[in-house]
Scaffold this motif. Structure first.
Motif, PDB file in Angstrom:
ATOM      1  N   GLU A 118       0.828  -1.195   0.000  1.00  0.00           N
ATOM      2  CA  GLU A 118       0.000   0.000   0.000  1.00  0.00           C
ATOM      3  C   GLU A 118       0.870   1.256   0.000  1.00  0.00           C
ATOM      4  O   GLU A 118       1.935   1.277   0.598  1.00  0.00           O
ATOM      5  CB  GLU A 118      -0.906   0.025   1.230  1.00  0.00           C
ATOM      6  N   ARG A 119       0.390   2.276  -0.650  1.00  0.00           N
ATOM      7  CA  ARG A 119       1.062   3.567  -0.655  1.00  0.00           C
ATOM      8  C   ARG A 119       0.099   4.597  -0.086  1.00  0.00           C
ATOM      9  O   ARG A 119      -0.941   4.861  -0.681  1.00  0.00           O
ATOM     10  CB  ARG A 119       1.492   3.943  -2.074  1.00  0.00           C
ATOM     11  N   VAL A 120       0.461   5.139   1.061  1.00  0.00           N
ATOM     12  CA  VAL A 120      -0.382   6.164   1.668  1.00  0.00           C
ATOM     13  C   VAL A 120      -0.156   7.474   0.913  1.00  0.00           C
ATOM     14  O   VAL A 120       0.974   7.927   0.756  1.00  0.00           O
ATOM     15  CB  VAL A 120      -0.055   6.340   3.159  1.00  0.00           C
ATOM     16  N   ILE A 121      -1.237   8.077   0.445  1.00  0.00           N
ATOM     17  CA  ILE A 121      -1.136   9.330  -0.311  1.00  0.00           C
ATOM     18  C   ILE A 121      -1.177  10.510   0.643  1.00  0.00           C
ATOM     19  O   ILE A 121      -0.282  11.356   0.646  1.00  0.00           O
ATOM     20  CB  ILE A 121      -2.266   9.431  -1.343  1.00  0.00           C
ATOM     21  N   VAL A 122      -2.220  10.586   1.443  1.00  0.00           N
ATOM     22  CA  VAL A 122      -2.356  11.660   2.427  1.00  0.00           C
ATOM     23  C   VAL A 122      -3.054  11.117   3.663  1.00  0.00           C
ATOM     24  O   VAL A 122      -3.719  10.079   3.614  1.00  0.00           O
ATOM     25  CB  VAL A 122      -3.158  12.872   1.883  1.00  0.00           C
ATOM     26  N   ALA A 123      -2.899  11.837   4.766  1.00  0.00           N
ATOM     27  CA  ALA A 123      -3.569  11.475   6.015  1.00  0.00           C
ATOM     28  C   ALA A 123      -4.506  12.605   6.436  1.00  0.00           C
ATOM     29  O   ALA A 123      -4.276  13.768   6.113  1.00  0.00           O
ATOM     30  CB  ALA A 123      -2.541  11.218   7.105  1.00  0.00           C
TER      31      ALA A 123
END
Length: 329
Positions: A118-123
């Protein structure tokens, strides 16, 4: 260091004759206790660039690095963090991020549907603005569907923003997504963006879309000091990558917009098959009438969704889009 001098008695050496020099380093066990950093100031990450993080602390833009105690903990734009050190924001100063607060929402994607990473884009985003051009390039219903699934699975409200309405009618796209009751607005170059500003006011919104659809043009109009790079569409209809980094920008009227690089794909390997129905509420009630264990792929296999479409509850295009996502997983 062991002694190599032979014993005076002439007897053979044994282990009692070996003398080792005490190691002055490493003899004391390392403590696993880490500083609590109770004096850390709260901040929000607004940019990430090669191991350096822009953090907003009390309206001051601070340059920071990740503290050793955080290890390889990933930090992304939108993260709420604790910062210590030089918080003046002066040139050539560097603070340390020592704490990552719990995330309320996480927008993530994978490179493709088979990618396990998984690649977290924004939080901590509250709203996902899915930007799609009506022409040049043509709308990508597949990408829109995927972004909707990712947003709903993350608990983020979606907003559909259609650009370049001076080149093509928005009616086909609006008709396609009318059953979802997803807010949608239409823009064209030079028009007022007041309606979009109303949707963005006071929220943290992340913009996602193919390259060349006008994301950065919109953000430059919303935040005149943004200076986000813009570009044209290539002759083959694919956008040229313009924005190359994720960055959060404060809106003049309150709220934040987060610009992201144009994407060519939006993998959903991290989303369960049942969660796909969240983006297809027009099919959800029909799916409940299927037999337990139904894979929803074909009427011949006992799926009720085809009959649901014939009864007028959903369109064939929506069912085809849903099944395409299922098959691609």
């Amino acid at each position: 260091m062991a002694s190599s001098r032979p014993p005076r008695s002439g007897r053979a050496l044994d282990e009692d004759d070996v003398r080792s020099r005490a190691n002055p380093r490493g003899t004391r066990p390392r403590s696993k206790q880490r500083p609590a950093h109770e004096d850390a100031e709260a901040g929000t990450v607004f940019s990430v660039d090669r191991g350096r993080f822009g953090v907003l602390v009390d309206d001051i833009e601070v340059n920071a690095m990740r503290a050793r105690e955080l290890g390889r903990t990933p930090l992304v734009v939108g993260d709420h963090v604790g910062v210590v050190g030089d918080l003046s924001g002066a040139t050539d100063t560097l603070a340390r991020i020592v704490r990552l607060d719990e995330r309320e929402t996480v927008l993530r994607r994978t490179a493709d549907d088979s990618d396990p990473h998984e690649r977290v884009i924004v939080a901590n985003a509250e709203q996902l603005v899915i930007v799609s051009a009506l022409a040049d390039p043509e709308p990508s219903f597949g990408l829109i569907d995927r972004c909707l699934v990712a947003a709903l699975a993350a608990g983020i409200e979606p907003l559909l923003c259609l650009t370049k309405s001076d080149l093509a009618s928005p009616d086909p796209v609006l008709t396609q997504y009318a059953p979802l009751s997803v807010p949608a607005l239409v823009t064209r170059r030079g028009d007022s963006l007041d309606e979009l500003r109303t949707h963005l006011a006071g929220k943290v919104s992340v913009f996602v879309g193919h390259s060349g659809v006008g994301k950065s043009t919109l953000i430059n109009a919303l935040v005149p000091t943004a200076y986000r790079a813009t570009g044209t569409v290539s002759a083959v209809g694919k956008g040229r990558h313009t924005s190359s980094s994720v960055v959060a920008l404060r809106l003049p009227g309150g709220g934040w917009v987060i610009d992201t690089p144009g994407v060519r794909s939006f993998g959903l390997a991290h989303v369960g098959a049942d969660d796909l129905l969240w983006a297809f509420p027009d099919l959800e009630d029909g799916a409940t009438q299927c037999l337990s264990g139904c894979e929803h792929l074909a009427e011949q296999a006992g799926c009720h969704l085809d009959a649901w479409v014939r009864e007028g509850h959903a369109t064939p295009a929506r069912l085809a889009a849903f099944r395409q996502l299922l098959v691609s997983r």
